[in-house]
Each structure stands twice: as C-alpha cells, then as structure tokens.
Design a protein around this motif. Structure first.
Motif, PDB file in Angstrom:
ATOM      1  N   ASN A  11      22.777   9.138 -19.083  1.00  0.00           N
ATOM      2  CA  ASN A  11      22.573   9.955 -17.887  1.00  0.00           C
ATOM      3  C   ASN A  11      22.998  11.405 -18.086  1.00  0.00           C
ATOM      4  N   VAL A  12      23.452  11.733 -19.295  1.00  0.00           N
ATOM      5  CA  VAL A  12      23.750  13.124 -19.648  1.00  0.00           C
ATOM      6  C   VAL A  12      22.500  13.724 -20.288  1.00  0.00           C
ATOM      7  N   PRO A  13      21.975  14.813 -19.776  1.00  0.00           N
ATOM      8  CA  PRO A  13      20.690  15.332 -20.272  1.00  0.00           C
ATOM      9  C   PRO A  13      20.758  15.983 -21.644  1.00  0.00           C
ATOM     10  N   ALA A  14      21.944  16.235 -22.189  1.00  0.00           N
ATOM     11  CA  ALA A  14      22.061  16.927 -23.474  1.00  0.00           C
ATOM     12  C   ALA A  14      21.527  16.078 -24.620  1.00  0.00           C
ATOM     13  N   LYS A  15      20.699  16.695 -25.454  1.00  0.00           N
ATOM     14  CA  LYS A  15      20.142  16.025 -26.637  1.00  0.00           C
ATOM     15  C   LYS A  15      20.727  16.567 -27.938  1.00  0.00           C
ATOM     16  N   SER A  16      21.644  17.524 -27.841  1.00  0.00           N
ATOM     17  CA  SER A  16      22.282  18.115 -29.017  1.00  0.00           C
ATOM     18  C   SER A  16      23.669  18.597 -28.621  1.00  0.00           C
ATOM     19  N   VAL A  17      24.477  18.920 -29.635  1.00  0.00           N
ATOM     20  CA  VAL A  17      25.817  19.451 -29.352  1.00  0.00           C
ATOM     21  C   VAL A  17      25.715  20.771 -28.602  1.00  0.00           C
ATOM     22  N   LYS A  18      24.785  21.615 -29.015  1.00  0.00           N
ATOM     23  CA  LYS A  18      24.598  22.903 -28.349  1.00  0.00           C
ATOM     24  C   LYS A  18      24.280  22.703 -26.867  1.00  0.00           C
ATOM     25  N   GLU A  19      23.401  21.753 -26.563  1.00  0.00           N
ATOM     26  CA  GLU A  19      23.040  21.497 -25.164  1.00  0.00           C
ATOM     27  C   GLU A  19      24.218  20.906 -24.394  1.00  0.00           C
ATOM     28  N   LEU A  20      25.028  20.059 -25.062  1.00  0.00           N
ATOM     29  CA  LEU A  20      26.199  19.494 -24.394  1.00  0.00           C
ATOM     30  C   LEU A  20      27.203  20.583 -24.057  1.00  0.00           C
ATOM     31  N   VAL A  21      27.462  21.483 -24.997  1.00  0.00           N
ATOM     32  CA  VAL A  21      28.404  22.579 -24.740  1.00  0.00           C
ATOM     33  C   VAL A  21      27.919  23.435 -23.575  1.00  0.00           C
ATOM     34  N   ALA A  22      26.630  23.735 -23.544  1.00  0.00           N
ATOM     35  CA  ALA A  22      26.078  24.534 -22.443  1.00  0.00           C
ATOM     36  C   ALA A  22      26.257  23.814 -21.114  1.00  0.00           C
ATOM     37  N   LEU A  23      26.052  22.513 -21.112  1.00  0.00           N
ATOM     38  CA  LEU A  23      26.200  21.712 -19.892  1.00  0.00           C
ATOM     39  C   LEU A  23      27.657  21.705 -19.415  1.00  0.00           C
ATOM     40  N   LEU A  24      28.587  21.534 -20.355  1.00  0.00           N
ATOM     41  CA  LEU A  24      30.013  21.514 -19.998  1.00  0.00           C
ATOM     42  C   LEU A  24      30.477  22.868 -19.483  1.00  0.00           C
ATOM     43  N   LYS A  25      29.922  23.927 -20.032  1.00  0.00           N
ATOM     44  CA  LYS A  25      30.282  25.268 -19.546  1.00  0.00           C
ATOM     45  C   LYS A  25      29.699  25.545 -18.174  1.00  0.00           C
ATOM     46  N   GLU A  26      28.524  24.978 -17.942  1.00  0.00           N
ATOM     47  CA  GLU A  26      27.857  25.169 -16.646  1.00  0.00           C
ATOM     48  C   GLU A  26      28.618  24.448 -15.528  1.00  0.00           C
ATOM     49  N   LYS A  27      29.205  23.288 -15.869  1.00  0.00           N
ATOM     50  CA  LYS A  27      29.915  22.489 -14.856  1.00  0.00           C
ATOM     51  C   LYS A  27      31.297  22.095 -15.371  1.00  0.00           C
ATOM     52  N   PRO A  28      32.227  23.057 -15.418  1.00  0.00           N
ATOM     53  CA  PRO A  28      33.564  22.759 -15.945  1.00  0.00           C
ATOM     54  C   PRO A  28      34.249  21.634 -15.160  1.00  0.00           C
ATOM     55  N   GLY A  29      34.782  20.649 -15.871  1.00  0.00           N
ATOM     56  CA  GLY A  29      35.505  19.561 -15.236  1.00  0.00           C
ATOM     57  C   GLY A  29      34.649  18.531 -14.536  1.00  0.00           C
ATOM     58  N   ALA A  30      33.331  18.668 -14.620  1.00  0.00           N
ATOM     59  CA  ALA A  30      32.448  17.724 -13.920  1.00  0.00           C
ATOM     60  C   ALA A  30      32.173  16.470 -14.748  1.00  0.00           C
ATOM     61  N   TYR A  31      32.509  16.513 -16.042  1.00  0.00           N
ATOM     62  CA  TYR A  31      32.238  15.377 -16.923  1.00  0.00           C
ATOM     63  C   TYR A  31      33.544  14.776 -17.451  1.00  0.00           C
ATOM     64  N   ASN A  32      33.507  13.471 -17.666  1.00  0.00           N
ATOM     65  CA  ASN A  32      34.670  12.743 -18.176  1.00  0.00           C
ATOM     66  C   ASN A  32      34.478  12.413 -19.654  1.00  0.00           C
ATOM     67  N   TYR A  33      35.595  12.253 -20.360  1.00  0.00           N
ATOM     68  CA  TYR A  33      35.525  11.710 -21.718  1.00  0.00           C
ATOM     69  C   TYR A  33      36.518  10.558 -21.847  1.00  0.00           C
ATOM     70  N   ALA A  34      36.167   9.594 -22.678  1.00  0.00           N
ATOM     71  CA  ALA A  34      36.982   8.393 -22.847  1.00  0.00           C
ATOM     72  C   ALA A  34      37.820   8.482 -24.112  1.00  0.00           C
ATOM     73  N   SER A  35      38.938   7.759 -24.097  1.00  0.00           N
ATOM     74  CA  SER A  35      39.740   7.586 -25.312  1.00  0.00           C
ATOM     75  C   SER A  35      40.470   6.255 -25.219  1.00  0.00           C
ATOM     76  N   ALA A  36      41.099   5.860 -26.322  1.00  0.00           N
ATOM     77  CA  ALA A  36      41.902   4.641 -26.330  1.00  0.00           C
ATOM     78  C   ALA A  36      43.329   4.909 -25.878  1.00  0.00           C
ATOM     79  N   GLY A  37      43.564   6.065 -25.263  1.00  0.00           N
ATOM     80  CA  GLY A  37      44.873   6.383 -24.719  1.00  0.00           C
ATOM     81  C   GLY A  37      45.352   7.751 -25.149  1.00  0.00           C
ATOM     82  N   PRO A  38      46.303   8.328 -24.413  1.00  0.00           N
ATOM     83  CA  PRO A  38      46.858   9.638 -24.770  1.00  0.00           C
ATOM     84  C   PRO A  38      47.455   9.616 -26.172  1.00  0.00           C
ATOM     85  N   GLY A  39      47.114  10.637 -26.954  1.00  0.00           N
ATOM     86  CA  GLY A  39      47.650  10.730 -28.299  1.00  0.00           C
ATOM     87  C   GLY A  39      46.823  10.049 -29.359  1.00  0.00           C
ATOM     88  N   THR A  40      45.782   9.323 -28.975  1.00  0.00           N
ATOM     89  CA  THR A  40      44.907   8.721 -29.979  1.00  0.00           C
ATOM     90  C   THR A  40      43.999   9.800 -30.563  1.00  0.00           C
TER      91      THR A  40
END
Length: 300
Positions: free
Chosen positions: A111-140
């Motif tokens: 559901n993220v429209p970005a098809k490349s890293v460049k497009e993802l960066v542009a999307l994240l800059k356009e909507k700061p804090g609107a997207y989440n990222y996952a990890s296996a915990g703080p410090g991983t």
C-alpha cells in the motif's frame, strides 16, 4: 576437559523469538553438534529488550560450556547504546565461532506507492512521521539501520517494535506497518510471492540472491550494513571447550550440506578462530557506539 565435554545437555539460548535467523542457525547447529558430540543441545528462545534478556542469561550463567548464545550484531548495538547494561559484550562473553552473514533488505508494504528508494525518500519527506517502520526491538540492527537511513535521508518515521520476524512481517504484509529493514531469510518468501515490495539491499555489494536490487549506496545513501551471527559463551569458559566447539562448528560450516542450507536462507558461512570473532565483536561495538551517537539513540 575437552575430551569429556559435553557430559550433559547444553543450553543453547536464542535471544529472539522463533522464525528469525538466530533461531534457524541455533536449531541447525544444535542438531549437528548433538550428532557429533553425543549430547543434546537444547534451544531456548528468550526474546525481549532487543536481545538483551537472552544475552544476559548467558552472561550470568556458569562458565562451564553448558550455556551458550546464538548472537547477532544486535548484541553489539545494545552494548554500544546502553547507558548501564547488565553486562558488557567484550567483557562478559567470549567468542566461540562466527557462523553466518546475511544481507538486510529494505521492503515496503504494497500500500506504499514507492517503487524505488528515491520515491520512498520523496514520500517520507512529503509526509514526515506519517509512515511506520518495524523492528525486532529497540537497539536491534533493524531499528538502528532504519534510524541511520532516516538520518542520512533527512526523513522521519515512527518506530514500531516487535519481538521477532514472525510478528513483524505479517504486520508489514497487512500494511499496518509500512517499512522494514529485515534479514533476507525472513523476507525472501514474501518478496517472491509479491506480498511485500523489495527496494534495496543495505550492504556495499548487490546480493547474489536478488541481483536486480540496487544497494543503498547506488541510491546515494552511504549505508553498508549486514547482519552477522555467531556463538558466544560466558567469558571464563575454559579454552579447551571453546576450541572444541569452534572446531566442530567450522567443520560443519565447510560442508556442502551446511552451505546449501545457508544459501537457501540467503546466508553465507563465516568461519574463523575465537580470537577473530572477539575482534569482530570489539570492532562492532566501537562502530555502533559511533552510530548511536550519530542518531542520538540510547537505552536507559
């Protein structure tokens, strides 16, 4: 001492939930070591706190060779970023054997429209804090790589921690979490089935498993990070025991059977002496100390 070891079952602690690289490697090695040494190697998953809980269990265990740890470089990150950790990696744990290395892959939900890293960066800059990222915990390494990515690209995302790959990947597939830097082995089936979209690899070189994926460096982002795995033991574990385990693990990793199993998981074998592994751990702690300062991350 080495001649009689092991004389009873060995506890093999995995500091993350089932389904990740640590778990796969520990169970594969446990089976091999049991066959070669004649005693059970019992795998115990002790997830939580970015691997700190399971690692601490081993650091506090008797130094007799009967409690060992399947670690990843997340252990070095937690050490580097912790203000007052219950143990220090280089001080309280000894390298037994390096086991494997695996690339990290940057994936996004469909559901993220970005098809490349460049497009993802542009999307994240356009909507700061609107997207989440996952990890296996703080410090991983997943968490820290995501933070380094954000710092290098001038973007911001919301961190959503989980206990392991088996919990976080379904959330990315469902689109409730949109971005993940994950180990190749946990992502390959979902990339191939089209359930998530792969954008890049985080290492300096393209990964032979998916050579079409560009590196972050090719996209102008100076990140070179892979995941390593290795076996550690309490610091004062007798040297003959460490050397015996190192010999058996290296012998197995050199076989075609081991190489094929690792390749199926997107991994490559790492072999070396306990001293080489100790040096790798020391260097990694120093590296992640610099990174933690760069991204202003600490664990209280």
């Amino acid at each position: 001492m080495a001649e009689t070891y092991p004389a009873k079952p060995v506890r093999f602690v995995v500091p993350f939930a089932t389904g990740g690289g640590n778990d796969f490697l520990a169970r594969d090695l446990a089976s091999e070591l049991q066959a070669k040494l004649g005693q059970s190697f019992v795998v115990e998953n002790k997830p939580g706190a970015g691997g700190l809980i399971g690692s601490d269990i081993v650091a506090r265990a008797p130094a007799d060779g009967y409690t060992i740890l399947m670690a990843a470089n997340s252990a070095a990150i937690v050490d580097a970023a912790s203000k007052a950790p219950p143990f220090r990696l280089a001080r309280d744990l000894a390298g037994v054997a390096m086991v494997a290395e695996i690339p990290m892959i940057l994936v996004v939900s469909n559901n993220v429209p970005a098809k490349s890293v460049k497009e993802l960066v542009a999307l994240l800059k356009e909507k700061p804090g609107a997207y989440n990222y996952a990890s296996a915990g703080p410090g991983t390494i997943m968490h820290m790589t995501s933070e380094v990515f954000a710092a290098e690209t001038g973007t911001s995302m919301v961190h959503v921690p989980f206990k392991g790959a088996s919990q976080m990947v379904p959330e990315v597939i469902a689109g409730r979490v949109q971005v993940l830097f994950g180990a190749a082995n946990s992502l390959i089936p979902f990339i191939k089935s089209g359930q998530v979209r792969a954008l890049s690899v985080a290492g300096a070189q393209r990964w032979q498993g998916m050579p079409h994926l560009p590196t972050l460096m090719e996209s102008g982002i100076p990140i070179d990070l892979n995941i390593w795995y290795g076996v550690l033991a309490p610091k004062a574990t007798p040297r003959p025991i460490i050397e015996k385990l190192n010999k058996e693990i290296n012998a197995y990793l050199a076989t075609d059977v081991a190489k094929k199993k690792l390749a199926a998981q997107g991994m490559e074998p790492l072999m070396g002496t306990p001293e080489q592994f100790d040096a790798l751990v020391k260097n990694d702690v120093e590296r992640w100390t610099r990174v933690a300062s760069q991204v202003r991350f600490s664990i209280d």
